[in-house]
Design an enzyme around this catalytic site. Structure first.
Site, PDB file in Angstrom:
ATOM      1  N   SER A   4      12.644   8.927   3.147  1.00 29.24           N
ATOM      2  CA  SER A   4      13.846   8.418   3.833  1.00 29.24           C
ATOM      3  C   SER A   4      14.979   9.439   3.820  1.00 29.24           C
ATOM      4  O   SER A   4      15.402   9.895   2.760  1.00 29.24           O
ATOM      5  CB  SER A   4      14.354   7.139   3.155  1.00 29.24           C
ATOM      6  OG  SER A   4      13.407   6.106   3.265  1.00 29.24           O
ATOM      7  N   ASP A  13       0.976   1.030  -3.730  1.00 25.25           N
ATOM      8  CA  ASP A  13       1.956   2.064  -4.074  1.00 25.25           C
ATOM      9  C   ASP A  13       2.386   1.892  -5.545  1.00 25.25           C
ATOM     10  O   ASP A  13       2.426   0.767  -6.052  1.00 25.25           O
ATOM     11  CB  ASP A  13       3.164   1.873  -3.124  1.00 25.25           C
ATOM     12  CG  ASP A  13       4.128   3.046  -3.142  1.00 25.25           C
ATOM     13  OD1 ASP A  13       3.705   4.159  -3.490  1.00 25.25           O
ATOM     14  OD2 ASP A  13       5.313   2.841  -2.792  1.00 25.25           O
ATOM     15  N   VAL A  73       7.756   6.395   3.134  1.00 26.82           N
ATOM     16  CA  VAL A  73       9.065   5.939   3.599  1.00 26.82           C
ATOM     17  C   VAL A  73       9.211   4.482   3.183  1.00 26.82           C
ATOM     18  O   VAL A  73       8.381   3.642   3.529  1.00 26.82           O
ATOM     19  CB  VAL A  73       9.190   6.074   5.137  1.00 26.82           C
ATOM     20  CG1 VAL A  73      10.544   5.539   5.612  1.00 26.82           C
ATOM     21  CG2 VAL A  73       9.015   7.532   5.567  1.00 26.82           C
TER      22      VAL A  73
END
Ligand code: ZN
Length: 278
Positions: A209, A81, A229
């Site tokens: 989220s 990520d 998330v």
């Protein structure tokens, strides 16, 4: 089984659902994410960010995920990520990551395209998928990710970017935030529709989220096939552990670790259920 991101997202986009990408920081979060995915019987993305390198090295994450992938029968993607360093992307690919995100969103547009295209050439040569980002998310509460001024993705630039770089997935900014929302979320599905009209690869929504379910579903209907998330996994698990410790009972660390796995699973379950096919 470990697979790359491109195939999983292609199937999701065609099937009208999104695949959850959940951030991990230690063995317990990895186990929680994978076990929740296995119980739901649904493809799952285990995401490890460059910002969590002090917690676990890339080859350590890859070693654990690879071992656990042999115990499950769902497609598992191991994704890097938000990575700004090409060196770390090379390390991740060498370690066994099946997908990487090169985050050149803070670079000038032309430079972002140029470096992203180089990353794509290298990653595709060994079957690894690439996600890139255009625009920038604002920062919400409880996030430890780098976030600055919110810049919505420019749809015309998005079309050009995808065509020139050959990426497999594009992360866009349409009003979600990194962290928990401070007020009512203001998400501009209109911008998403404009981007989806000129880009035919799967789109990625960061800052999942706390995003309301009706907006999540509308985004999925309009081309979002991967939803990240992170913050809620941390916020929810920390709150639950706090309550346990405040209960006055004593715990061995090994018992707390198992509780942590369970709390992570609850969050993953909630979101993966929200994203799955209807
Ligand atoms: Zn993000």
């Amino acid at each position: 089984m470990m697979v790359n991101l491109a195939g999983v997202l292609k199937e999701a986009k065609g099937g009208g659902y999104a695949v959850g990408s959940f951030n991990v920081y230690n063995f317990e979060t990895i186990r929680g994410v994978i076990e929740a995915g296995q119980e739901l019987g649904y493809p799952t993305i285990v995401a490890s960010g460059e910002s969590y390198l002090p917690n676990m090295e890339l080859d350590e994450v890859a070693g654990i995920v690879s071992a656990m992938s042999r115990r499950v029968d769902i497609p598992l993607v191991l994704h890097l990520d938000h990575c700004k360093s090409v060196e770390n992307i090379v390390k991740a690919i060498k370690a066994g990551f099946t997908s990487v995100m090169f985050d050149g969103s803070s670079l000038p547009f032309e430079k972002n395209m140029e470096v992203t295209a180089q990353v794509v050439a290298m990653a595709h040569a060994v079957g690894v998928s690439v996600e890139a980002e255009l625009g920038a998310l604002a920062g919400g509460e409880f996030s430890n990710e780098e976030s600055g001024e919110e810049i919505y993705t420019n749809p015309a630039q998005a079309g050009q970017f995808v065509e020139r770089t050959g990426i497999d997935a594009l992360a866009i900014s349409i009003g979600t935030v990194h962290g928990m929302y401070k007020g009512t979320p203001k998400i501009d599905v209109g911008v998403l529709k404009k981007i989806a009209a000129v880009v035919d690869i799967p789109l990625v929504l960061h800052g999942g989220s706390g995003t309301p379910e009706n907006i999540v579903r509308e985004c999925i209907l309009n081309g979002i096939a991967k939803i990240n998330v992170n913050t809620e996994i941390s916020v929810y698990t920390v709150e639950k552990l706090k309550a346990l410790l405040a209960s006055g009972k004593s715990f061995h660390l090994s018992q707390l670790a198992l509780k942590e796995v369970g709390f992570v699973k609850e969050v993953v379950n909630k979101y993966a259920t929200m994203f799955r096919p209807r």
